[in-house]
Enzyme design. Structure first.
Site, PDB file in Angstrom:
ATOM      1  N   PHE A 134     -83.190  38.754  -4.782  1.00  0.00           N
ATOM      2  CA  PHE A 134     -81.835  39.136  -5.133  1.00  0.00           C
ATOM      3  C   PHE A 134     -80.545  38.867  -4.321  1.00  0.00           C
ATOM      4  O   PHE A 134     -81.055  38.973  -3.091  1.00  0.00           O
ATOM      5  CB  PHE A 134     -81.732  40.799  -5.858  1.00  0.00           C
ATOM      6  CG  PHE A 134     -81.805  41.728  -4.403  1.00  0.00           C
ATOM      7  CD1 PHE A 134     -80.737  42.173  -4.036  1.00  0.00           C
ATOM      8  CD2 PHE A 134     -83.151  42.059  -4.291  1.00  0.00           C
ATOM      9  CE1 PHE A 134     -80.968  43.211  -3.018  1.00  0.00           C
ATOM     10  CE2 PHE A 134     -83.232  43.065  -3.267  1.00  0.00           C
ATOM     11  CZ  PHE A 134     -81.993  43.665  -2.526  1.00  0.00           C
ATOM     12  N   CYS A 135     -79.559  38.855  -4.865  1.00  0.00           N
ATOM     13  CA  CYS A 135     -78.096  38.761  -3.909  1.00  0.00           C
ATOM     14  C   CYS A 135     -77.027  39.296  -5.046  1.00  0.00           C
ATOM     15  O   CYS A 135     -77.419  40.089  -5.839  1.00  0.00           O
ATOM     16  CB  CYS A 135     -78.023  37.014  -3.680  1.00  0.00           C
ATOM     17  SG  CYS A 135     -77.931  36.048  -5.244  1.00  0.00           S
ATOM     18  N   THR A 136     -75.918  38.764  -4.645  1.00  0.00           N
ATOM     19  CA  THR A 136     -74.639  39.343  -5.295  1.00  0.00           C
ATOM     20  C   THR A 136     -74.677  39.031  -6.615  1.00  0.00           C
ATOM     21  O   THR A 136     -74.586  40.025  -7.636  1.00  0.00           O
ATOM     22  CB  THR A 136     -73.451  39.124  -4.666  1.00  0.00           C
ATOM     23  OG1 THR A 136     -73.652  39.315  -3.207  1.00  0.00           O
ATOM     24  CG2 THR A 136     -72.468  39.732  -5.451  1.00  0.00           C
ATOM     25  N   ILE A 138     -77.009  41.262  -8.446  1.00  0.00           N
ATOM     26  CA  ILE A 138     -76.944  42.553  -8.398  1.00  0.00           C
ATOM     27  C   ILE A 138     -75.910  43.174  -9.395  1.00  0.00           C
ATOM     28  O   ILE A 138     -76.143  44.176 -10.069  1.00  0.00           O
ATOM     29  CB  ILE A 138     -76.413  43.074  -7.050  1.00  0.00           C
ATOM     30  CG1 ILE A 138     -77.556  42.923  -5.951  1.00  0.00           C
ATOM     31  CG2 ILE A 138     -76.171  44.650  -7.109  1.00  0.00           C
ATOM     32  CD1 ILE A 138     -77.156  43.132  -4.474  1.00  0.00           C
TER      33      ILE A 138
END
Length: 299
Positions: free
Chosen positions: A185-187, A214
């Site tokens: 996951f990331c932004t 996210i």
């Protein structure tokens, strides 16, 4: 006047970016938009802002103009609103990669890694395993200073300073991932998509990417199983699980994230320094952004 902020990316093979660049820049300038658009052989990554009529016109342009040969016909955009224009100018840049890993460029025609949507992921985390009964491991692909602002509970965090370090830390820590379902996951999705493709390419099994990152998770299910806020690469600095800006700010001098309590310190001087870089301080650790690490993206 309300400003509309648009973000989008897509991994897709592009062969004509040199010809596209001046045309895209001219259209954006005509519309009065500001922001950054990255074009690379592996795809597009953009964050732009402007009045509603201008952003609507841009979406119609990139989805339907014959120049793009239908490659962005269904390009999804993430939208947010602000009271002011967050960018100073409009940039259209040619890059080797739309997010720098310093590995051979992604070949989108070979397929992307599987994705998991926010509601399914929450269900997995609620029950402690995926639908096949495997334990779920959340893998944070962001830089260390971003992770310090907030991350998923018990997420793997290898304290990378830049995304190009990701392949090496994964190779060094493969044992952490064996026999588990890995959700990168990331932004907003771009880094975790490239990370998941890389892990699949090097033979790691049961890898997923969090669809939309996210921020999409916040939008769909709130902050369940997440601790803290989410750093974003724009003037807002961080968003809470309700997608509202927090009181955090970014230091003008060193780009460290300065939480509300640290802003009360005498070492914090707006526009000059913060506790992480004040010349009279002994070196208080700061949640520091690497200057020029990447443009605002995927929010």
């Amino acid at each position: 006047m309300t400003t509309v902020n648009l973000a989008a990316y897509r991994f897709v093979s592009l062969d004509s970016i040199e010809q596209w660049r001046p045309l895209v820049a001219a259209r954006c300038n005509t519309l009065g938009l500001r922001g950054t658009i990255l074009l690379a052989p592996e795809g597009i990554n953009l964050f732009i802002a402007g009045p509603r009529e201008a952003t609507d016109a841009f979406v119609d342009y990139i989805r339907h103009d014959p120049l793009f040969e239908g490659k962005f016909a269904d390009l999804p955009f993430k939208e947010s609103l602000s009271d002011s224009q967050p960018f100073r100018r409009m940039l259209v840049r040619l890059k080797r990669e739309i997010i720098t890993m310093k590995k051979p460029a992604i070949k989108p025609e070979l397929g992307r890694a599987p994705s998991v949507d926010a509601r399914t992921l929450k269900a997995w985390l609620d029950q402690g395993h995926d639908d096949a009964g495997r334990p779920v491991v959340m893998l944070d692909t962001r830089n260390a200073f971003e992770v310090d602002v907030g991350t998923f509970d018990r997420a793997l965090d290898y304290r990378i300073d830049k995304f190009s370090e990701f392949p090496a830390v994964i190779e060094a820590n493969r044992a952490d991932l064996e026999g588990k379902t890995i959700v990168s996951f990331c932004t907003g999705g771009i880094r975790c998509e490239k990370a998941a493709i890389h892990m699949k390419d090097v033979g790691i099994e049961n890898v997923y990417q969090l669809e939309g990152g996210i921020l999409k998770y916040f939008e769909e299910v709130g902050g369940a199983h997440y601790h803290g806020d989410c750093f974003v690469f724009d003037y807002r600095t961080a968003l809470n699980p309700q997608l509202a800006p927090t009181a955090d700010v970014t230091c003008f001098a060193c780009r460290a994230v300065v939480p509300a309590d640290a802003q009360q310190s005498p070492l914090y001087v707006p526009g000059k320094c913060c506790p992480a870089c004040h010349p009279g301080d002994s070196g208080t650790p700061g949640r520091r952004a690497e200057p020029g690490a990447e443009p605002a993206r995927a929010v």
